[in-house]
Write a protein that holds these residues in place. Structure first.
Motif, PDB file in Angstrom:
ATOM      1  N   ALA A  67     -16.765   8.951 -21.739  1.00 25.03           N
ATOM      2  CA  ALA A  67     -16.901   9.769 -20.535  1.00 25.03           C
ATOM      3  C   ALA A  67     -17.118  11.233 -20.908  1.00 25.03           C
ATOM      4  CB  ALA A  67     -15.666   9.611 -19.646  1.00 25.03           C
ATOM      5  N   ASP A  73     -16.702  11.665 -15.271  1.00 28.47           N
ATOM      6  CA  ASP A  73     -15.291  11.276 -15.230  1.00 28.47           C
ATOM      7  C   ASP A  73     -15.187   9.763 -15.433  1.00 28.47           C
ATOM      8  OD1 ASP A  73     -15.505   9.911 -12.637  1.00 28.47           O
ATOM      9  OD2 ASP A  73     -15.621  11.925 -11.784  1.00 28.47           O
ATOM     10  N   GLN A  74     -13.974   9.294 -15.660  1.00 25.53           N
ATOM     11  CA  GLN A  74     -13.788   7.878 -15.970  1.00 25.53           C
ATOM     12  C   GLN A  74     -14.109   6.978 -14.776  1.00 25.53           C
ATOM     13  OE1 GLN A  74     -10.616   6.519 -18.423  1.00 25.53           O
ATOM     14  NE2 GLN A  74     -10.550   8.413 -19.606  1.00 25.53           N
ATOM     15  N   THR A  75     -13.926   7.461 -13.568  1.00 28.09           N
ATOM     16  CA  THR A  75     -14.273   6.669 -12.386  1.00 28.09           C
ATOM     17  C   THR A  75     -15.785   6.441 -12.338  1.00 28.09           C
ATOM     18  OG1 THR A  75     -12.380   7.574 -11.196  1.00 28.09           O
ATOM     19  CG2 THR A  75     -14.123   6.578  -9.865  1.00 28.09           C
ATOM     20  N   THR A  76     -16.548   7.484 -12.617  1.00 22.71           N
ATOM     21  CA  THR A  76     -18.007   7.371 -12.646  1.00 22.71           C
ATOM     22  C   THR A  76     -18.442   6.451 -13.782  1.00 22.71           C
ATOM     23  OG1 THR A  76     -18.194   9.584 -11.686  1.00 22.71           O
ATOM     24  CG2 THR A  76     -20.162   8.690 -12.790  1.00 22.71           C
ATOM     25  N   THR A  78     -16.710   3.969 -15.037  1.00 24.51           N
ATOM     26  CA  THR A  78     -16.385   2.602 -14.621  1.00 24.51           C
ATOM     27  C   THR A  78     -17.474   2.050 -13.704  1.00 24.51           C
ATOM     28  OG1 THR A  78     -14.011   3.010 -14.857  1.00 24.51           O
ATOM     29  CG2 THR A  78     -14.669   1.177 -13.436  1.00 24.51           C
ATOM     30  N   ALA A  79     -17.923   2.854 -12.766  1.00 23.19           N
ATOM     31  CA  ALA A  79     -18.991   2.418 -11.853  1.00 23.19           C
ATOM     32  C   ALA A  79     -20.296   2.180 -12.612  1.00 23.19           C
ATOM     33  CB  ALA A  79     -19.198   3.449 -10.754  1.00 23.19           C
ATOM     34  N   LYS A  82     -20.444  -1.262 -14.480  1.00 26.01           N
ATOM     35  CA  LYS A  82     -20.495  -2.521 -13.720  1.00 26.01           C
ATOM     36  C   LYS A  82     -21.824  -3.255 -13.831  1.00 26.01           C
ATOM     37  CE  LYS A  82     -16.694  -1.552 -10.654  1.00 26.01           C
ATOM     38  NZ  LYS A  82     -16.216  -1.301  -9.310  1.00 26.01           N
TER      39      LYS A  82
END
Length: 148
Positions: A67, A73-76, A78-79, A82
């Protein structure tokens, strides 16, 4: 009576002509479109290429450093992972040293797609570099690195 403050049109022109943020964003979008088009035959976007290239390493990568490298960021992250995991190009495994953390790695099919993408990236990248007015891609890279 209105208290609206009018910004002079000259200010709009000043921002349009001098704003580094605007110019970098425009250039980034144009580059992204160019690489997206080049990588389209592989059903790969420029962002996916960069993410997969960041995972091309001898050992599985922790999410945090990936990241950071990609400036997301880690949320982005993760998305973004996918669709790559759905295609079977990336695996996400628990970190044996910390079961809460995850490790990322390319699968053999992910490595094959990345290997097919590299020659496309090289050609496209060389074309982009020839479009620089002074031909000094190294200077541009240094300047952008200084800003990041």
């Amino acid at each position: 009576m209105s208290n609206v403050i009018e910004i002079p049109f000259e200010t709009t022109l000043l921002v349009r002509d001098t704003c580094l943020c605007l110019h970098v964003q425009r250039a980034a979008r144009a580059l992204a479109r160019r690489f997206d088009e080049a990588l389209r035959p592989l059903e790969l976007t420029n962002g996916q290429f960069s993410l997969m290239m960041s995972l091309n390493r001898p050992e599985p990568a922790a999410m945090g450093p990936v990241a950071t490298l990609l400036a997301i960021d880690q949320t982005t992250l993760t998305a973004a992972l996918k669709p790559l995991t759905r295609r079977g190009w990336v695996t996400i495994l628990p970190n044996p040293r910390d079961r809460r953390a995850r490790l990322l790695s390319l699968t053999p099919s992910g490595k094959a797609v990345l290997a097919a993408a590299v020659p496309i990236w090289k050609v496209t990248h060389a074309e982009v570099e020839t479009r620089l007015p002074d031909g000094n891609a190294d200077r541009l890279r240094r300047d952008l690195l200084a800003l990041s």
